[in-house]
Scaffold this active site. Structure first.
Site, PDB file in Angstrom:
ATOM      1  CG  ASP A  24       4.005   3.909   0.278  1.00  0.00           C
ATOM      2  OD1 ASP A  24       3.043   4.097  -0.500  1.00  0.00           O
ATOM      3  OD2 ASP A  24       4.046   3.038   1.043  1.00  0.00           O
ATOM      4  CG  PHE A  79       6.735  -3.489  -0.260  1.00  0.00           C
ATOM      5  CD1 PHE A  79       6.505  -4.008  -2.029  1.00  0.00           C
ATOM      6  CD2 PHE A  79       5.851  -4.266   0.557  1.00  0.00           C
ATOM      7  CE1 PHE A  79       5.481  -4.690  -2.205  1.00  0.00           C
ATOM      8  CE2 PHE A  79       4.382  -4.871   0.028  1.00  0.00           C
ATOM      9  CZ  PHE A  79       4.476  -5.149  -1.395  1.00  0.00           C
ATOM     10  CD1 TRP A 277      -2.636   2.841  -0.251  1.00  0.00           C
ATOM     11  CD2 TRP A 277      -2.404   2.714  -2.580  1.00  0.00           C
ATOM     12  NE1 TRP A 277      -1.562   2.305  -0.662  1.00  0.00           N
ATOM     13  CE2 TRP A 277      -1.087   2.037  -1.605  1.00  0.00           C
ATOM     14  CE3 TRP A 277      -2.097   1.939  -3.792  1.00  0.00           C
ATOM     15  CZ2 TRP A 277       0.158   1.858  -3.035  1.00  0.00           C
ATOM     16  CZ3 TRP A 277      -1.033   1.589  -4.595  1.00  0.00           C
ATOM     17  CH2 TRP A 277      -0.246   1.399  -3.761  1.00  0.00           C
TER      18      TRP A 277
HETATM   19  C1  FRU Z   1       1.577   2.250   1.795  1.00  0.00           C
HETATM   20  C2  FRU Z   1       2.122   1.068   1.350  1.00  0.00           C
HETATM   21  C3  FRU Z   1       3.407   0.078   1.680  1.00  0.00           C
HETATM   22  C4  FRU Z   1       3.897  -0.625   1.803  1.00  0.00           C
HETATM   23  C5  FRU Z   1       4.474  -0.190  -0.027  1.00  0.00           C
HETATM   24  C6  FRU Z   1       3.897  -0.910  -0.969  1.00  0.00           C
HETATM   25  O1  FRU Z   1       1.297   2.304   0.792  1.00  0.00           O
HETATM   26  O2  FRU Z   1       1.014  -0.351   0.979  1.00  0.00           O
HETATM   27  O3  FRU Z   1       2.550  -0.431   2.841  1.00  0.00           O
HETATM   28  O4  FRU Z   1       5.094  -0.745   1.890  1.00  0.00           O
HETATM   29  O5  FRU Z   1       2.767   0.673   0.125  1.00  0.00           O
HETATM   30  O6  FRU Z   1       4.591  -0.393  -2.296  1.00  0.00           O
END
Ligand code: FRU
Length: 450
Positions: A24, A79, A277
Protein backbone atom coordinates in the site's frame (compact mmCIF):
# COMPACT_ATOMS: atom_id res chain seq x y z
CA UNK A 1 8.70 -14.80 -2.95
CA UNK A 2 9.18 -12.79 -6.13
CA UNK A 3 10.55 -15.17 -8.75
CA UNK A 4 13.68 -14.60 -10.83
CA UNK A 5 13.15 -12.00 -13.52
CA UNK A 6 13.77 -13.41 -17.02
CA UNK A 7 14.08 -9.82 -18.25
CA UNK A 8 13.88 -6.33 -16.84
CA UNK A 9 10.24 -5.60 -16.03
CA UNK A 10 10.97 -2.34 -14.18
CA UNK A 11 8.42 0.30 -15.20
CA UNK A 12 9.53 3.76 -16.35
CA UNK A 13 6.58 5.88 -15.18
CA UNK A 14 5.28 3.90 -12.24
CA UNK A 15 6.98 4.07 -8.85
CA UNK A 16 8.74 0.82 -7.83
CA UNK A 17 11.35 0.25 -5.10
CA UNK A 18 15.03 -0.30 -6.02
CA UNK A 19 14.82 -3.63 -4.19
CA UNK A 20 12.57 -5.39 -1.71
CA UNK A 21 8.82 -5.43 -1.35
CA UNK A 22 6.15 -2.72 -1.38
CA UNK A 23 2.41 -2.81 -0.94
CA UNK A 24 0.00 0.00 0.00
CA UNK A 25 0.86 3.66 -0.60
CA UNK A 26 0.97 5.45 2.77
CA UNK A 27 1.24 9.01 4.06
CA UNK A 28 0.42 10.75 0.78
CA UNK A 29 0.98 14.40 1.66
CA UNK A 30 1.96 17.50 -0.32
CA UNK A 31 4.06 19.84 1.80
CA UNK A 32 6.63 22.56 1.04
CA UNK A 33 6.48 21.91 -2.72
CA UNK A 34 7.04 18.14 -2.50
CA UNK A 35 4.74 15.19 -2.95
CA UNK A 36 5.64 12.52 -0.40
CA UNK A 37 5.01 8.85 -1.09
CA UNK A 38 5.54 6.40 1.75
CA UNK A 39 4.81 2.71 1.24
CA UNK A 40 4.41 -0.56 3.09
CA UNK A 41 7.97 -1.82 2.63
CA UNK A 42 9.81 -5.05 3.42
CA UNK A 43 13.55 -5.50 2.85
CA UNK A 44 13.07 -8.83 0.98
CA UNK A 45 11.06 -9.13 -2.27
CA UNK A 46 8.06 -10.63 -0.42
CA UNK A 47 5.73 -9.33 2.33
CA UNK A 48 7.22 -9.22 5.85
CA UNK A 49 9.05 -7.09 8.47
CA UNK A 50 6.94 -4.13 7.38
CA UNK A 51 8.41 -0.59 7.53
CA UNK A 52 7.41 2.67 5.81
CA UNK A 53 9.67 3.44 2.86
CA UNK A 54 9.78 7.03 1.66
CA UNK A 55 10.17 8.84 -1.69
CA UNK A 56 9.50 12.40 -2.81
CA UNK A 57 8.71 14.09 -6.10
CA UNK A 58 8.02 17.51 -7.56
CA UNK A 59 5.80 16.21 -10.38
CA UNK A 60 4.39 12.81 -9.23
CA UNK A 61 6.35 11.02 -11.97
CA UNK A 62 10.05 11.35 -11.10
CA UNK A 63 10.67 10.02 -7.60
CA UNK A 64 13.72 10.35 -5.36
CA UNK A 65 14.12 7.63 -2.73
CA UNK A 66 14.72 8.88 0.82
CA UNK A 67 15.77 6.90 3.89
CA UNK A 68 13.24 4.44 5.32
CA UNK A 69 10.92 6.58 7.45
CA UNK A 70 9.48 4.22 10.08
CA UNK A 71 10.69 0.83 11.38
CA UNK A 72 8.96 -1.81 13.54
CA UNK A 73 9.21 -1.37 17.34
CA UNK A 74 7.87 -2.97 20.53
CA UNK A 75 4.27 -2.12 19.45
CA UNK A 76 4.72 -4.09 16.24
CA UNK A 77 5.19 -3.64 12.51
CA UNK A 78 4.31 -0.32 10.86
CA UNK A 79 1.10 -0.96 8.97
CA UNK A 80 -0.71 1.43 6.62
CA UNK A 81 -1.68 4.98 7.43
CA UNK A 82 -1.64 8.57 6.27
CA UNK A 83 0.06 11.92 6.84
CA UNK A 84 -1.07 15.53 7.10
CA UNK A 85 0.71 18.85 7.05
CA UNK A 86 -0.25 20.43 10.39
CA UNK A 87 0.21 23.97 9.04
CA UNK A 88 -1.15 25.65 12.18
CA UNK A 89 0.81 23.39 14.51
CA UNK A 90 -2.41 22.28 16.23
CA UNK A 91 -0.49 19.30 17.60
CA UNK A 92 2.15 21.47 19.22
CA UNK A 93 4.67 18.93 17.93
CA UNK A 94 6.37 21.46 15.62
CA UNK A 95 6.56 25.25 15.82
CA UNK A 96 4.61 28.08 14.17
CA UNK A 97 7.66 28.73 11.97
CA UNK A 98 8.25 25.09 11.18
CA UNK A 99 4.94 23.21 11.22
CA UNK A 100 5.21 19.43 11.34
CA UNK A 101 4.10 16.64 9.06
CA UNK A 102 2.18 14.23 11.29
CA UNK A 103 2.00 10.63 10.12
CA UNK A 104 -0.58 8.30 11.63
CA UNK A 105 -0.07 4.58 11.17
CA UNK A 106 -1.19 1.27 12.61
CA UNK A 107 1.13 -0.42 15.07
CA UNK A 108 0.50 -4.07 14.27
CA UNK A 109 1.61 -6.21 17.21
CA UNK A 110 -0.44 -8.38 19.52
CA UNK A 111 -3.20 -5.81 18.81
CA UNK A 112 -3.72 -3.22 16.08
CA UNK A 113 -3.51 0.31 17.51
CA UNK A 114 -2.97 3.76 16.01
CA UNK A 115 0.30 5.62 16.53
CA UNK A 116 1.74 8.91 15.26
CA UNK A 117 5.16 10.16 14.18
CA UNK A 118 6.42 13.69 13.61
CA UNK A 119 8.50 14.99 10.69
CA UNK A 120 10.06 18.45 10.94
CA UNK A 121 12.43 18.33 7.95
CA UNK A 122 10.42 16.21 5.50
CA UNK A 123 12.94 13.35 5.80
CA UNK A 124 13.37 12.19 9.41
CA UNK A 125 10.36 10.98 11.41
CA UNK A 126 10.28 10.59 15.19
CA UNK A 127 7.66 8.42 16.83
CA UNK A 128 5.53 10.07 19.50
CA UNK A 129 6.75 8.72 22.89
CA UNK A 130 3.21 8.16 24.25
CA UNK A 131 2.04 5.95 21.39
CA UNK A 132 -0.49 4.51 20.75
CA UNK A 133 -2.81 7.54 20.47
CA UNK A 134 -5.83 5.30 19.72
CA UNK A 135 -5.29 2.16 21.81
CA UNK A 136 -7.15 -1.09 21.16
CA UNK A 137 -7.13 -4.45 22.86
CA UNK A 138 -10.39 -5.96 21.60
CA UNK A 139 -10.86 -5.61 17.86
CA UNK A 140 -8.82 -8.13 15.83
CA UNK A 141 -8.81 -5.78 12.79
CA UNK A 142 -8.44 -2.08 13.51
CA UNK A 143 -6.18 -0.34 11.06
CA UNK A 144 -5.20 1.98 8.20
CA UNK A 145 -6.04 5.44 9.66
CA UNK A 146 -6.66 8.18 7.07
CA UNK A 147 -6.56 11.65 8.60
CA UNK A 148 -8.41 14.58 7.02
CA UNK A 149 -9.42 18.12 7.94
CA UNK A 150 -12.89 18.03 9.44
CA UNK A 151 -15.16 20.42 7.49
CA UNK A 152 -16.55 21.67 10.84
CA UNK A 153 -13.08 22.30 12.31
CA UNK A 154 -10.38 20.11 13.83
CA UNK A 155 -9.38 16.74 12.44
CA UNK A 156 -11.11 13.48 11.56
CA UNK A 157 -9.65 10.04 11.12
CA UNK A 158 -11.45 7.23 9.31
CA UNK A 159 -10.15 3.74 9.91
CA UNK A 160 -11.12 0.17 9.12
CA UNK A 161 -12.53 -2.01 11.88
CA UNK A 162 -13.27 -5.46 10.42
CA UNK A 163 -16.53 -5.18 8.47
CA UNK A 164 -17.07 -1.42 8.87
CA UNK A 165 -15.23 1.89 9.19
CA UNK A 166 -15.09 4.09 12.28
CA UNK A 167 -14.66 7.87 12.56
CA UNK A 168 -12.75 9.66 15.32
CA UNK A 169 -12.37 13.41 15.90
CA UNK A 170 -9.56 15.45 17.44
CA UNK A 171 -8.44 19.06 17.90
CA UNK A 172 -4.73 18.28 18.17
CA UNK A 173 -4.09 15.01 16.27
CA UNK A 174 -3.14 13.40 19.61
CA UNK A 175 -6.39 13.02 21.63
CA UNK A 176 -9.15 11.22 19.70
CA UNK A 177 -12.83 10.43 20.39
CA UNK A 178 -15.10 8.19 18.37
CA UNK A 179 -17.78 10.14 16.44
CA UNK A 180 -19.45 7.50 14.24
CA UNK A 181 -19.26 4.39 12.10
CA UNK A 182 -20.45 3.17 8.70
CA UNK A 183 -20.96 -0.35 7.35
CA UNK A 184 -21.19 -3.18 6.58
CA UNK A 185 -24.48 -2.55 4.70
CA UNK A 186 -24.19 -2.65 0.91
CA UNK A 187 -20.88 -4.43 1.18
CA UNK A 188 -19.52 -6.07 -1.96
CA UNK A 189 -18.19 -9.14 -0.18
CA UNK A 190 -17.42 -10.68 3.17
CA UNK A 191 -13.73 -9.80 3.27
CA UNK A 192 -12.11 -7.51 5.82
CA UNK A 193 -12.37 -3.77 5.15
CA UNK A 194 -9.03 -2.02 4.74
CA UNK A 195 -7.47 1.34 3.81
CA UNK A 196 -10.47 3.71 3.83
CA UNK A 197 -10.37 7.29 2.55
CA UNK A 198 -12.96 10.06 2.77
CA UNK A 199 -12.99 13.29 0.75
CA UNK A 200 -15.37 15.76 -0.94
CA UNK A 201 -15.72 16.32 -4.69
CA UNK A 202 -18.20 18.47 -6.57
CA UNK A 203 -20.81 17.28 -9.01
CA UNK A 204 -22.59 20.04 -10.92
CA UNK A 205 -21.88 22.54 -8.14
CA UNK A 206 -23.02 20.17 -5.38
CA UNK A 207 -20.64 18.77 -2.75
CA UNK A 208 -20.56 14.97 -2.66
CA UNK A 209 -18.42 12.97 -0.23
CA UNK A 210 -16.62 9.89 -1.48
CA UNK A 211 -15.81 7.01 0.87
CA UNK A 212 -13.23 4.55 -0.49
CA UNK A 213 -12.97 1.12 1.13
CA UNK A 214 -10.56 -1.57 0.06
CA UNK A 215 -11.65 -5.18 0.47
CA UNK A 216 -9.27 -7.97 1.40
CA UNK A 217 -8.82 -10.92 -0.97
CA UNK A 218 -12.21 -12.51 -1.72
CA UNK A 219 -12.64 -15.02 -4.52
CA UNK A 220 -16.17 -13.82 -5.30
CA UNK A 221 -14.68 -10.49 -6.38
CA UNK A 222 -11.54 -11.94 -7.96
CA UNK A 223 -9.09 -10.92 -5.31
CA UNK A 224 -8.57 -7.64 -3.56
CA UNK A 225 -10.60 -4.70 -4.84
CA UNK A 226 -11.37 -1.13 -3.85
CA UNK A 227 -14.99 -0.01 -3.71
CA UNK A 228 -16.47 3.46 -3.24
CA UNK A 229 -19.65 4.92 -1.82
CA UNK A 230 -21.07 8.41 -2.56
CA UNK A 231 -22.88 10.36 0.14
CA UNK A 232 -22.47 13.06 2.77
CA UNK A 233 -20.29 13.67 5.83
CA UNK A 234 -21.65 15.80 8.68
CA UNK A 235 -18.34 16.04 10.51
CA UNK A 236 -19.14 12.93 12.56
CA UNK A 237 -20.18 10.14 10.23
CA UNK A 238 -20.80 9.21 6.61
CA UNK A 239 -24.30 8.66 5.17
CA UNK A 240 -24.64 7.15 1.67
CA UNK A 241 -26.89 8.86 -0.90
CA UNK A 242 -30.20 7.05 -1.30
CA UNK A 243 -29.44 6.67 -4.99
CA UNK A 244 -25.98 5.25 -4.34
CA UNK A 245 -26.31 2.50 -1.76
CA UNK A 246 -24.65 -0.10 -3.97
CA UNK A 247 -20.89 0.40 -3.97
CA UNK A 248 -18.95 0.36 -7.23
CA UNK A 249 -15.29 -0.54 -7.79
CA UNK A 250 -12.92 2.34 -8.50
CA UNK A 251 -11.08 0.17 -11.02
CA UNK A 252 -12.44 -2.75 -13.04
CA UNK A 253 -8.98 -4.33 -13.47
CA UNK A 254 -7.23 -6.69 -11.05
CA UNK A 255 -4.32 -4.53 -10.00
CA UNK A 256 -5.37 -1.41 -8.16
CA UNK A 257 -5.70 -1.93 -4.42
CA UNK A 258 -5.47 0.09 -1.20
CA UNK A 259 -5.63 3.38 -3.13
CA UNK A 260 -5.79 6.59 -1.13
CA UNK A 261 -5.53 10.30 -1.98
CA UNK A 262 -3.14 13.17 -1.25
CA UNK A 263 -3.56 15.60 1.61
CA UNK A 264 -2.83 19.22 0.71
CA UNK A 265 -3.40 19.28 -3.07
CA UNK A 266 -6.00 21.32 -4.98
CA UNK A 267 -6.95 18.37 -7.11
CA UNK A 268 -7.88 15.03 -5.58
CA UNK A 269 -5.01 12.70 -6.54
CA UNK A 270 -5.14 8.95 -5.91
CA UNK A 271 -2.31 6.41 -5.91
CA UNK A 272 -3.06 2.69 -5.52
CA UNK A 273 -0.87 -0.36 -5.06
CA UNK A 274 -0.69 -2.00 -8.49
CA UNK A 275 -1.15 -5.63 -7.50
CA UNK A 276 -3.63 -8.11 -6.11
CA UNK A 277 -3.09 -9.98 -2.83
CA UNK A 278 -4.00 -13.23 -4.60
CA UNK A 279 -0.66 -13.35 -6.46
CA UNK A 280 1.31 -10.27 -5.33
CA UNK A 281 4.06 -12.23 -3.56
CA UNK A 282 5.03 -14.21 -6.66
CA UNK A 283 5.54 -11.55 -9.34
CA UNK A 284 8.38 -12.43 -11.75
CA UNK A 285 10.28 -9.19 -11.19
CA UNK A 286 13.36 -10.41 -9.28
CA UNK A 287 14.96 -8.13 -6.68
CA UNK A 288 11.94 -5.86 -6.39
CA UNK A 289 8.33 -6.88 -5.93
CA UNK A 290 5.52 -4.35 -6.16
CA UNK A 291 4.81 -1.03 -7.82
CA UNK A 292 2.29 1.78 -7.56
CA UNK A 293 -0.41 2.80 -10.03
CA UNK A 294 0.03 6.06 -11.87
CA UNK A 295 -1.23 8.93 -9.74
CA UNK A 296 -4.67 9.83 -11.09
CA UNK A 297 -6.82 12.91 -10.65
CA UNK A 298 -10.30 11.98 -9.43
CA UNK A 299 -13.48 13.82 -10.37
CA UNK A 300 -17.19 12.99 -10.39
CA UNK A 301 -19.09 12.65 -13.66
CA UNK A 302 -22.81 12.31 -14.27
CA UNK A 303 -23.20 9.43 -16.74
CA UNK A 304 -26.24 8.69 -18.92
CA UNK A 305 -26.39 4.98 -18.04
CA UNK A 306 -24.94 4.84 -14.52
CA UNK A 307 -25.68 8.18 -12.84
CA UNK A 308 -22.89 9.78 -10.78
CA UNK A 309 -19.57 7.93 -11.12
CA UNK A 310 -16.02 8.45 -10.02
CA UNK A 311 -13.73 9.27 -12.95
CA UNK A 312 -9.93 9.24 -13.14
CA UNK A 313 -7.24 10.63 -15.44
CA UNK A 314 -3.54 9.77 -15.06
CA UNK A 315 -1.19 12.69 -14.34
CA UNK A 316 1.33 11.22 -16.82
CA UNK A 317 -0.74 12.43 -19.82
CA UNK A 318 1.17 15.72 -19.80
CA UNK A 319 4.42 13.84 -20.59
CA UNK A 320 3.25 12.45 -23.92
CA UNK A 321 3.60 13.95 -27.40
CA UNK A 322 0.66 14.87 -29.64
CA UNK A 323 -0.96 11.63 -30.88
CA UNK A 324 -0.16 10.41 -34.40
CA UNK A 325 -1.79 7.56 -36.33
CA UNK A 326 -0.22 4.13 -35.78
CA UNK A 327 -0.57 0.91 -37.75
CA UNK A 328 1.68 -2.16 -37.91
CA UNK A 329 4.79 -1.35 -35.86
CA UNK A 330 4.85 -0.27 -32.23
CA UNK A 331 7.91 1.63 -31.01
CA UNK A 332 9.38 0.96 -27.52
CA UNK A 333 7.78 -0.24 -24.33
CA UNK A 334 6.42 3.02 -22.95
CA UNK A 335 3.65 4.71 -24.89
CA UNK A 336 0.09 5.92 -24.82
CA UNK A 337 -2.39 4.44 -27.30
CA UNK A 338 -5.68 6.15 -28.04
CA UNK A 339 -8.19 3.96 -29.82
CA UNK A 340 -11.50 5.49 -30.82
CA UNK A 341 -14.41 3.95 -32.62
CA UNK A 342 -18.01 2.93 -32.61
CA UNK A 343 -19.66 -0.44 -32.05
CA UNK A 344 -17.46 -3.51 -31.66
CA UNK A 345 -13.67 -3.24 -32.10
CA UNK A 346 -10.43 -4.66 -30.75
CA UNK A 347 -6.79 -3.59 -30.46
CA UNK A 348 -4.27 -6.46 -30.50
CA UNK A 349 -0.65 -5.90 -29.42
CA UNK A 350 1.73 -8.74 -30.18
CA UNK A 351 5.39 -9.79 -30.19
CA UNK A 352 7.68 -12.28 -31.94
CA UNK A 353 7.20 -14.82 -29.12
CA UNK A 354 3.59 -15.28 -30.22
CA UNK A 355 2.24 -13.44 -27.17
CA UNK A 356 -0.61 -11.00 -27.58
CA UNK A 357 -2.56 -8.60 -25.43
CA UNK A 358 -6.03 -7.34 -26.35
CA UNK A 359 -8.52 -4.70 -25.33
CA UNK A 360 -11.67 -3.36 -26.93
CA UNK A 361 -15.43 -2.96 -26.85
CA UNK A 362 -17.69 -5.95 -27.40
CA UNK A 363 -21.14 -6.21 -28.98
CA UNK A 364 -22.89 -5.91 -25.64
CA UNK A 365 -21.24 -2.51 -25.16
CA UNK A 366 -18.79 -3.70 -22.51
CA UNK A 367 -15.15 -2.74 -22.34
CA UNK A 368 -12.69 -5.60 -21.90
CA UNK A 369 -9.00 -6.15 -21.42
CA UNK A 370 -7.35 -9.52 -21.89
CA UNK A 371 -3.89 -10.59 -20.71
CA UNK A 372 -4.54 -14.38 -20.92
CA UNK A 373 -1.89 -14.84 -23.61
CA UNK A 374 0.14 -11.70 -22.94
CA UNK A 375 3.25 -13.28 -21.43
CA UNK A 376 4.40 -15.09 -18.29
CA UNK A 377 1.53 -16.48 -16.20
CA UNK A 378 2.71 -19.65 -14.48
CA UNK A 379 4.64 -17.88 -11.70
CA UNK A 380 1.40 -18.12 -9.71
CA UNK A 381 -1.50 -20.62 -10.09
CA UNK A 382 -4.19 -17.92 -9.76
CA UNK A 383 -2.57 -15.48 -12.17
CA UNK A 384 -2.56 -18.33 -14.72
CA UNK A 385 -6.33 -18.93 -14.38
CA UNK A 386 -8.55 -17.72 -17.24
CA UNK A 387 -10.66 -15.66 -14.81
CA UNK A 388 -7.59 -13.57 -13.99
CA UNK A 389 -6.80 -13.22 -17.70
CA UNK A 390 -9.74 -11.44 -19.26
CA UNK A 391 -12.09 -9.02 -17.54
CA UNK A 392 -14.88 -6.82 -18.82
CA UNK A 393 -17.23 -4.16 -17.45
CA UNK A 394 -20.31 -2.48 -18.96
CA UNK A 395 -20.08 1.11 -20.20
CA UNK A 396 -21.87 4.00 -18.50
CA UNK A 397 -22.13 5.75 -21.89
CA UNK A 398 -23.67 4.74 -25.23
CA UNK A 399 -22.45 5.49 -28.77
CA UNK A 400 -18.90 6.34 -29.91
CA UNK A 401 -16.08 5.59 -27.47
CA UNK A 402 -12.43 6.40 -26.83
CA UNK A 403 -10.07 4.04 -25.00
CA UNK A 404 -6.81 5.48 -23.69
CA UNK A 405 -4.11 2.99 -22.72
CA UNK A 406 -0.90 3.97 -20.96
CA UNK A 407 1.57 1.12 -21.42
CA UNK A 408 4.69 0.93 -19.24
CA UNK A 409 6.76 -2.28 -19.65
CA UNK A 410 4.93 -4.55 -17.16
CA UNK A 411 1.79 -2.60 -16.41
CA UNK A 412 -0.95 -0.91 -18.36
CA UNK A 413 -3.80 1.37 -17.37
CA UNK A 414 -6.82 1.69 -19.60
CA UNK A 415 -9.25 4.60 -19.25
CA UNK A 416 -12.55 4.72 -21.11
CA UNK A 417 -15.54 7.02 -21.39
CA UNK A 418 -13.98 10.08 -19.73
CA UNK A 419 -12.25 7.92 -17.14
CA UNK A 420 -15.48 6.46 -15.72
CA UNK A 421 -14.12 2.99 -16.49
CA UNK A 422 -10.52 2.20 -15.62
CA UNK A 423 -8.60 -1.08 -15.78
CA UNK A 424 -5.17 -1.47 -14.21
CA UNK A 425 -3.41 -4.69 -15.22
CA UNK A 426 0.03 -6.19 -14.65
CA UNK A 427 1.44 -8.24 -17.53
CA UNK A 428 4.80 -9.82 -18.28
CA UNK A 429 5.48 -10.20 -22.04
CA UNK A 430 8.70 -12.15 -22.67
CA UNK A 431 9.61 -9.62 -25.37
CA UNK A 432 8.27 -6.09 -25.95
CA UNK A 433 5.05 -5.89 -27.95
CA UNK A 434 6.20 -4.48 -31.28
CA UNK A 435 3.14 -4.68 -33.49
CA UNK A 436 -0.45 -3.51 -33.36
CA UNK A 437 -3.52 -4.62 -35.23
CA UNK A 438 -6.90 -2.88 -35.04
CA UNK A 439 -9.99 -4.95 -35.79
CA UNK A 440 -13.39 -3.35 -36.38
CA UNK A 441 -14.55 0.21 -36.86
CA UNK A 442 -11.81 2.04 -34.98
CA UNK A 443 -8.60 3.99 -35.43
CA UNK A 444 -5.48 4.04 -33.25
CA UNK A 445 -3.08 6.86 -32.42
CA UNK A 446 0.15 6.72 -30.47
CA UNK A 447 1.90 9.22 -28.20
CA UNK A 448 5.46 8.87 -26.97
CA UNK A 449 7.30 10.44 -24.05
CA UNK A 450 8.70 13.81 -25.15
C1 FRU B 1 -3.84 -3.72 2.74
C2 FRU B 1 -3.19 -4.14 4.05
C3 FRU B 1 -3.56 -3.17 5.16
C4 FRU B 1 -2.42 -3.33 6.14
C5 FRU B 1 -1.25 -3.57 5.22
C6 FRU B 1 -0.21 -4.50 5.75
O1 FRU B 1 -3.19 -4.18 1.62
O2 FRU B 1 -3.58 -5.47 4.37
O3 FRU B 1 -4.83 -3.39 5.73
O4 FRU B 1 -2.25 -2.19 6.94
O5 FRU B 1 -1.78 -4.09 4.01
O6 FRU B 1 0.92 -4.51 4.95
Amino acid sequence: MSTKAPRDFRPALHYAPRSGWINDPNGLVFANGKYHLFAQYGPEPHWGDIHWSHAESSDLIHWRDLPTALAPDSLGMVFSGSAVYDSENTSGLGTADNPPIIAMYTSHGEHEQQSIAVGLDGVNFTKYPQNPVIPNSEKPDFRDPKVLKNPKGGWTVVLAAGDHVEFYGSEDLIHWNKTGSFGPGGNHSKGVWECPDLFPLTLEGREVWVLLVSMGACTENLGSRTQYFLGSFDGKTFTPDGSFTKPEFIDSGFDNYAGVTYFGTKERILIGWAANWVYANDLPTGEFCGQMTLPRVLTLADTPLGGPRLAGAPVSDKLFSEPRPVTGKLPGEVFKLTVSGEGEAEAVLSNAKGESFMFGVDGGNSIYIDRSNAGLRDFNPDFAKPEYGRISAPRFFAGPWTLELTFDCSICELFADKGTRAFTQLLYPEAPFDSIDIKGNAKAEISLIV
